[in-house]
Scaffold this motif. Structure first.
Motif, PDB file in Angstrom:
ATOM      1  N   ASP A  12      29.773  14.433  12.374  1.00  0.00           N
ATOM      2  CA  ASP A  12      31.025  14.431  13.120  1.00  0.00           C
ATOM      3  C   ASP A  12      30.909  15.110  14.481  1.00  0.00           C
ATOM      4  OD1 ASP A  12      31.975  13.559  10.680  1.00  0.00           O
ATOM      5  OD2 ASP A  12      32.507  15.577  10.050  1.00  0.00           O
ATOM      6  N   THR A  15      33.916  11.587   9.134  1.00  0.00           N
ATOM      7  CA  THR A  15      32.717  10.883   9.581  1.00  0.00           C
ATOM      8  C   THR A  15      33.138  10.121  10.771  1.00  0.00           C
ATOM      9  OG1 THR A  15      31.023  10.480   8.094  1.00  0.00           O
ATOM     10  CG2 THR A  15      31.717   8.642   9.052  1.00  0.00           C
ATOM     11  N   MET A  16      33.226  10.786  11.835  1.00  0.00           N
ATOM     12  CA  MET A  16      33.785  10.165  13.015  1.00  0.00           C
ATOM     13  C   MET A  16      33.087  10.641  14.270  1.00  0.00           C
ATOM     14  SD  MET A  16      37.050  12.425  13.942  1.00  0.00           S
ATOM     15  CE  MET A  16      36.457  12.429  15.614  1.00  0.00           C
ATOM     16  N   THR A  26      25.236   7.797  14.190  1.00  0.00           N
ATOM     17  CA  THR A  26      26.068   7.565  13.013  1.00  0.00           C
ATOM     18  C   THR A  26      25.483   6.421  12.202  1.00  0.00           C
ATOM     19  OG1 THR A  26      28.311   7.057  12.239  1.00  0.00           O
ATOM     20  CG2 THR A  26      27.623   6.021  14.294  1.00  0.00           C
ATOM     21  N   GLY A  38      35.264   5.531  12.961  1.00  0.00           N
ATOM     22  CA  GLY A  38      35.469   6.266  11.724  1.00  0.00           C
ATOM     23  C   GLY A  38      36.209   5.392  10.755  1.00  0.00           C
ATOM     24  N   THR A  83      31.053  18.841  13.175  1.00  0.00           N
ATOM     25  CA  THR A  83      31.244  18.984  11.738  1.00  0.00           C
ATOM     26  C   THR A  83      31.049  20.435  11.301  1.00  0.00           C
ATOM     27  OG1 THR A  83      30.495  18.250   9.556  1.00  0.00           O
ATOM     28  CG2 THR A  83      28.807  18.423  11.263  1.00  0.00           C
ATOM     29  N   ILE A 141      35.728  10.517   5.561  1.00  0.00           N
ATOM     30  CA  ILE A 141      36.707  11.143   6.442  1.00  0.00           C
ATOM     31  C   ILE A 141      37.409  12.269   5.698  1.00  0.00           C
ATOM     32  CG2 ILE A 141      38.799  10.752   7.790  1.00  0.00           C
ATOM     33  CD1 ILE A 141      36.446   9.211   8.897  1.00  0.00           C
ATOM     34  N   SER A 177      31.279  14.548   6.657  1.00  0.00           N
ATOM     35  CA  SER A 177      30.040  13.990   7.197  1.00  0.00           C
ATOM     36  C   SER A 177      29.113  15.050   7.773  1.00  0.00           C
ATOM     37  CB  SER A 177      30.391  12.976   8.283  1.00  0.00           C
ATOM     38  OG  SER A 177      29.258  12.601   9.016  1.00  0.00           O
ATOM     39  N   TYR A 217      42.473  15.301  14.609  1.00  0.00           N
ATOM     40  CA  TYR A 217      41.349  14.893  13.765  1.00  0.00           C
ATOM     41  C   TYR A 217      41.202  15.773  12.524  1.00  0.00           C
ATOM     42  CZ  TYR A 217      40.045  12.529  18.109  1.00  0.00           C
ATOM     43  OH  TYR A 217      40.050  11.761  19.237  1.00  0.00           O
ATOM     44  N   MET A 276      37.034  17.742  10.644  1.00  0.00           N
ATOM     45  CA  MET A 276      36.279  16.639  11.209  1.00  0.00           C
ATOM     46  C   MET A 276      35.912  15.661  10.106  1.00  0.00           C
ATOM     47  SD  MET A 276      36.246  17.143  14.451  1.00  0.00           S
ATOM     48  CE  MET A 276      34.905  16.225  15.176  1.00  0.00           C
TER      49      MET A 276
END
Length: 406
Positions: free
Chosen positions: A230, A189-190, A115, A179, A49, A183, A227, A217, A187
């Motif tokens: 990530d 939230t994955m 996560t 995810g 991230t 998002i 996020s 991505y 990047m």
């Protein structure tokens, strides 16, 4: 033979990899601890991230990945271990230490991912017991369980396997991801994990991974929120025993193409599973002055909440699309732009030379009723193109995120 075989939905672990996914009690019911293990130290690359607020595992992994190798990844879902201070960092270290003790490997070669909910301490007693169970359950068939264990608000498992040949050796590349919400380009939230038995140099692996992440991505958006956790990681353990892949070779091009396919499929699956999403949107910018302009414009459109809500409402509001291009930072002449909408029901031009044209509103409505919609923006300024993927923004998105902690 150089044919690339893509098996969407398949998670066939490459040679030399084991994985598992178990329920440790971090979440109420579903699997929540996953473990990935390479029987030999693998070359590794990762992307994280760009949020200044980074979770403890991200901070740990960013340091460890610098040496370009790893042997195991431990992941928990249900708790992000973000904004948890020094204790959170200690917990991430202790997760890695536990894995190293159980698998008898170098602790520095263990990466950690988390996560889930932000700002809540990890229930370490459950986590550590979960890691023990995950280590006991490692198997060559454990990819699906690991993919299931990393899910949070995801509604389906996201996996893909690619097979290709490098100088007579069959190479397998498998990826799985999670995810659904939070998002945003750069990047999401994955979490994404790509495993391959290809024999490839660290520098070639790093180049291929970071470039393909940027094209995949980093070109998706669900809700515009970035996020704290990530992480995308690739491990290559060389067990296919092909001749070492170097940059600038034909073999590198084959590897690169396979990796781009894998990452693109996972990226699109994340968007299709967007929280509350009812429609998938592909945005193609064509004839832009530069590739940068094309990508800026495409990302701006998929990230626009006004475009997202128009797509949800099946409203051919092309002005919102043009406005999103206008504030994207792309260099273009608005008086030359054409905009098209397309789906299984047909294609229609809704804007010409940056202005109004008569179009069949009924046909436009029918086109937008479909679940997969393509928006094409012709900038008529050059020869470059760019593609981004997004989804609509629905009432259910608010419902899901209004009660996320409960």
């Amino acid at each position: 033979m150089e044919k690339l075989e893509i098996l969407e939905g398949s998670i066939e672990l490459p040679k030399g990899f084991l994985a598992s996914g178990i329920f440790a009690g971090i979440k109420k019911r579903k699997k929540d601890v996953a473990l990935i293990y390479s029987e030999k130290v693998a070359n590794a690359s990762a992307v994280f991230t760009t949020n200044k607020v980074k979770a403890a595992p991200v901070i740990l992994d960013m340091e460890r990945i610098k040496k370009g190798v790893a042997q195991a990844i431990v992941i928990n879902s249900g708790n992000a271990n973000a904004c948890t201070g020094e204790k959170g960092f200690e917990d991430a270290v202790n997760m890695a230490k536990k894995v190293s003790q159980l698998l008898k490997i170098d602790e520095e070669n263990v990466l950690v991912c988390s996560t889930g909910v932000i700002g809540v301490p990890l229930p370490m007693e459950k986590v550590l017991k979960g890691i023990e169970a995950a280590a006991e359950n490692l198997s060559t068939e454990g990819g699906y369980q690991a993919a299931e264990a990393i899910m949070t608000t995801d509604t389906f498992l996201k996996g893909v396997t690619a097979k290709f040949v490098i100088e007579g050796k069959i190479v397998t590349m498998t990826g799985f991801a999670k995810g659904s919400g939070m998002i945003h380009p750069n990047m999401a939230t994955m979490l994404s994990f790509v495993l391959t038995d290809a024999n490839i140099t660290k520098t070639a692996l790093n180049k291929a991974f970071k470039e393909t992440v940027d094209k995949t991505y980093n070109m998706i958006s669900v809700d515009g929120d970035m996020s704290t956790n990530d992480t995308a990681i690739i491990l290559a353990n060389g067990e296919a025993q092909n001749k070492t892949i170097e940059e600038g070779t034909h073999e590198f091009d084959i590897f690169y193409r396979a990796l781009e396919h894998v990452n693109k499929i996972l990226a699109k699956l994340i968007v299709k599973d967007g929280e509350g999403a009812t429609k998938f949107m592909e945005v193609n910018i064509v004839n832009a002055k530069t590739e940068k302009d094309a990508r800026l414009a495409a990302k701006s459109i998929v990230n626009s909440n006004l475009v997202k809500t128009a797509i949800f409402g099946e409203d051919a509001n092309w002005g919102r699309i043009l406005a999103a291009v206008g504030y994207s930072g792309a260099d273009f002449d608005a008086s030359r732009v054409d905009i098209y909408l397309k789906s299984m029901k047909g294609e229609i031009k809704v804007c010409e030379n940056g202005g109004y044209i008569f179009f069949d509103e009924a046909l436009a409505k029918e086109i937008l009723k479909e679940k997969e919609i393509t928006v094409t923006v012709d900038m008529k300024a050059g020869e470059y193109s760019g593609t981004a993927w997004g989804c609509d923004l629905s009432y259910d998105y608010v419902k899901i995120n209004g009660s996320y902690r409960t």
